[in-house]
Design an enzyme around this catalytic site. Structure first.
Site, PDB file in Angstrom:
ATOM      1  N   LYS A   1       0.863  -1.177   0.003  1.00 47.81           N
ATOM      2  CA  LYS A   1       0.003   0.108   0.059  1.00 47.81           C
ATOM      3  C   LYS A   1       0.975   1.275   0.015  1.00 47.81           C
ATOM      4  O   LYS A   1       0.431   2.380   0.001  1.00 47.81           O
ATOM      5  CB  LYS A   1      -0.931  -0.092   1.005  1.00 47.81           C
ATOM      6  CG  LYS A   1      -1.662  -1.307   1.384  1.00 47.81           C
ATOM      7  CD  LYS A   1      -2.403  -1.104   2.891  1.00 47.81           C
ATOM      8  CE  LYS A   1      -2.696  -2.508   3.237  1.00 47.81           C
ATOM      9  NZ  LYS A   1      -2.964  -2.748   4.685  1.00 47.81           N
TER      10      LYS A   1
ATOM     11  N   GLU B   1       7.751   2.513  -6.723  1.00 50.79           N
ATOM     12  CA  GLU B   1       7.808   1.922  -5.339  1.00 50.79           C
ATOM     13  C   GLU B   1       7.875   3.165  -4.350  1.00 50.79           C
ATOM     14  O   GLU B   1       8.353   4.148  -4.637  1.00 50.79           O
ATOM     15  CB  GLU B   1       9.213   1.260  -5.380  1.00 50.79           C
ATOM     16  CG  GLU B   1       9.009  -0.400  -4.944  1.00 50.79           C
ATOM     17  CD  GLU B   1       8.502  -0.695  -3.862  1.00 50.79           C
ATOM     18  OE1 GLU B   1       7.674  -0.109  -3.210  1.00 50.79           O
ATOM     19  OE2 GLU B   1       8.825  -1.734  -3.574  1.00 50.79           O
TER      20      GLU B   1
ATOM     21  N   ASP C   1      15.068  -0.291   0.256  1.00 53.22           N
ATOM     22  CA  ASP C   1      15.737  -0.285   1.384  1.00 53.22           C
ATOM     23  C   ASP C   1      16.881  -1.299   1.178  1.00 53.22           C
ATOM     24  O   ASP C   1      17.799  -1.040   0.597  1.00 53.22           O
ATOM     25  CB  ASP C   1      14.780  -0.764   2.488  1.00 53.22           C
ATOM     26  CG  ASP C   1      15.508  -0.784   3.896  1.00 53.22           C
ATOM     27  OD1 ASP C   1      16.696  -0.508   4.142  1.00 53.22           O
ATOM     28  OD2 ASP C   1      14.931  -1.425   4.843  1.00 53.22           O
TER      29      ASP C   1
ATOM     30  N   PHE D   1      14.469   4.387   9.618  1.00 56.70           N
ATOM     31  CA  PHE D   1      13.170   3.877   9.452  1.00 56.70           C
ATOM     32  C   PHE D   1      12.303   5.142   9.431  1.00 56.70           C
ATOM     33  O   PHE D   1      12.038   6.010  10.414  1.00 56.70           O
ATOM     34  CB  PHE D   1      12.651   2.833  10.630  1.00 56.70           C
ATOM     35  CG  PHE D   1      11.505   2.285  10.089  1.00 56.70           C
ATOM     36  CD1 PHE D   1      11.452   1.204   9.243  1.00 56.70           C
ATOM     37  CD2 PHE D   1      10.156   2.610  10.572  1.00 56.70           C
ATOM     38  CE1 PHE D   1      10.116   0.419   8.927  1.00 56.70           C
ATOM     39  CE2 PHE D   1       8.939   2.207  10.113  1.00 56.70           C
ATOM     40  CZ  PHE D   1       9.097   1.165   9.258  1.00 56.70           C
ATOM     41  N   VAL D   2      11.972   5.276   8.320  1.00 55.21           N
ATOM     42  CA  VAL D   2      10.808   6.488   8.052  1.00 55.21           C
ATOM     43  C   VAL D   2       9.247   6.215   7.737  1.00 55.21           C
ATOM     44  O   VAL D   2       9.063   5.136   7.353  1.00 55.21           O
ATOM     45  CB  VAL D   2      11.372   7.305   6.809  1.00 55.21           C
ATOM     46  CG1 VAL D   2      12.653   7.856   7.015  1.00 55.21           C
ATOM     47  CG2 VAL D   2      11.361   6.531   5.533  1.00 55.21           C
TER      48      VAL D   2
ATOM     49  N   ASP E   1       4.365   3.387   6.222  1.00 57.34           N
ATOM     50  CA  ASP E   1       3.757   2.973   7.701  1.00 57.34           C
ATOM     51  C   ASP E   1       4.562   2.430   8.546  1.00 57.34           C
ATOM     52  O   ASP E   1       5.683   2.059   8.366  1.00 57.34           O
ATOM     53  CB  ASP E   1       2.358   2.162   7.321  1.00 57.34           C
ATOM     54  CG  ASP E   1       3.114   0.607   7.270  1.00 57.34           C
ATOM     55  OD1 ASP E   1       3.886   0.518   6.168  1.00 57.34           O
ATOM     56  OD2 ASP E   1       2.565  -0.311   7.793  1.00 57.34           O
TER      57      ASP E   1
ATOM     58  N   ARG F   1       0.658   6.697   7.450  1.00 63.82           N
ATOM     59  CA  ARG F   1       0.584   6.388   6.021  1.00 63.82           C
ATOM     60  C   ARG F   1       0.030   7.976   5.502  1.00 63.82           C
ATOM     61  O   ARG F   1       0.457   8.479   4.512  1.00 63.82           O
ATOM     62  CB  ARG F   1      -0.121   5.614   5.444  1.00 63.82           C
ATOM     63  CG  ARG F   1       0.123   4.354   5.685  1.00 63.82           C
ATOM     64  CD  ARG F   1      -0.308   3.369   4.521  1.00 63.82           C
ATOM     65  NE  ARG F   1      -0.265   1.849   5.064  1.00 63.82           N
ATOM     66  CZ  ARG F   1       0.622   1.011   4.568  1.00 63.82           C
ATOM     67  NH1 ARG F   1       1.662   1.594   3.786  1.00 63.82           N
ATOM     68  NH2 ARG F   1       0.879  -0.210   4.840  1.00 63.82           N
TER      69      ARG F   1
HETATM   70  P1  5GP Z   1      13.468  -4.030   0.932  1.00 57.44           P
HETATM   71  O1  5GP Z   1      13.182  -5.270   0.422  1.00 57.44           O
HETATM   72  O2  5GP Z   1      13.915  -3.026  -0.122  1.00 57.44           O
HETATM   73  O3  5GP Z   1      14.394  -4.125   1.975  1.00 57.44           O
HETATM   74  O4  5GP Z   1      12.259  -3.312   1.531  1.00 57.44           O
HETATM   75  C1  5GP Z   1      11.309  -2.829   0.815  1.00 57.44           C
HETATM   76  C2  5GP Z   1       9.756  -2.584   1.417  1.00 57.44           C
HETATM   77  O5  5GP Z   1      10.188  -2.586   3.057  1.00 57.44           O
HETATM   78  C3  5GP Z   1       9.207  -1.377   1.348  1.00 57.44           C
HETATM   79  O6  5GP Z   1       8.284  -1.435   0.131  1.00 57.44           O
HETATM   80  C4  5GP Z   1       8.540  -0.938   2.534  1.00 57.44           C
HETATM   81  O7  5GP Z   1       7.233  -1.426   2.551  1.00 57.44           O
HETATM   82  C5  5GP Z   1       9.411  -1.489   3.634  1.00 57.44           C
HETATM   83  N1  5GP Z   1      10.467  -0.639   4.234  1.00 57.44           N
HETATM   84  C6  5GP Z   1      11.768  -0.563   4.161  1.00 57.44           C
HETATM   85  N2  5GP Z   1      12.337   0.565   4.595  1.00 57.44           N
HETATM   86  C7  5GP Z   1      11.230   1.155   5.036  1.00 57.44           C
HETATM   87  C8  5GP Z   1      11.188   2.494   6.107  1.00 57.44           C
HETATM   88  O8  5GP Z   1      12.248   3.051   6.207  1.00 57.44           O
HETATM   89  N3  5GP Z   1       9.790   2.689   6.497  1.00 57.44           N
HETATM   90  C9  5GP Z   1       8.831   1.945   5.988  1.00 57.44           C
HETATM   91  N4  5GP Z   1       7.645   2.513   6.766  1.00 57.44           N
HETATM   92  N5  5GP Z   1       8.813   0.890   5.269  1.00 57.44           N
HETATM   93  C10 5GP Z   1       9.964   0.367   4.846  1.00 57.44           C
END
Ligand code: 5GP
Length: 184
Positions: A47, A103, A107, A156-157, A163, A169
């Site tokens: 979402k 996206e 992260d 973490f944002v 969220d 959100r």
């Molecule tokens: P990745 O697989 O790149 O580590 O993570 C991607 C997903 O993790 C993002 O689509 C998001 O849902 C969540 N995510 C990663 N870092 C953050 C963050 O700093 N804050 C939030 N709210 N979600 C995050």
């Protein structure tokens, strides 16, 4: 909702509404130029990308269509598991389409690299990525999104679609979540 209303939960505001809107206009202009005379299929990831998608499509001059996927990697924690499950698939046939994934945040990159491979296997003409946020210090996989809104620190944002445990959100800005909130 404005960040003030979330009180002490937000340690710092990283990006204001004005900064975000200004950057979206810039990215949209680049996308319009790159995709001149081609219909773009924007694929949003639910979402988190809902808010950026809503603002971004209105900055574009090109003809676009939009579809959504829901995938799960995160639960309600703050660390990516890398395990991806499709909760809702696309309604659109990708055969011959120019796909632009929208996206919320890159992260570790584990989710996005899985998604790119998954969509590529469906026969599109192209698959590119616009990630609203990227944490360069956290990226674990070789991944080069064509469009990046902002590079941010490895924290973490929340806000602007992002969220924590489904909250924040609707914050208009992007802020760093106070670490004490994780323990709740
Ligand atoms: P990745 O697989 O790149 O580590 O993570 C991607 C997903 O993790 C993002 O689509 C998001 O849902 C969540 N995510 C990663 N870092 C953050 C963050 O700093 N804050 C939030 N709210 N979600 C995050």
């Amino acid at each position: 909702m404005k960040t003030d209303h979330f009180g002490k939960d937000i340690a710092t505001v990283l990006l204001t509404e004005e900064q975000i809107q200004r950057r979206l206009v810039e990215v949209a202009a680049q996308v319009d130029e790159d995709y001149a005379d081609r219909d773009i299929l924007l694929v949003g990831v639910l979402k988190g990308a809902v808010v950026v998608m809503a603002d971004f499509i209105r900055c574009l001059e090109s003809h676009v269509t939009m579809d959504w996927m829901a995938i799960s990697t995160y639960g309600s924690g703050t660390k990516s598991s890398g395990v991806v499950r499709i909760l809702k698939d696309l309604d659109t046939d990708l055969d011959g389409r120019d796909v632009l994934i929208v996206e919320d945040i890159l992260d570790t990159g584990l989710t996005l690299s899985w998604l790119i491979e998954n969509l590529r296997s469906r026969g599109p003409a192209s698959v590119e990525v616009f990630t609203f946020l990227r944490k360069p210090d956290a990226v674990q996989v070789e991944l080069d999104p064509k469009y990046v809104g902002f590079d941010i620190p490895n924290e973490f944002v929340v806000g602007y679609g992002l969220d924590y445990a489904e909250h924040y959100r609707n914050m208009r800005e992007v802020g760093v979540l106070e670490p004490s909130v994780y323990g709740r």
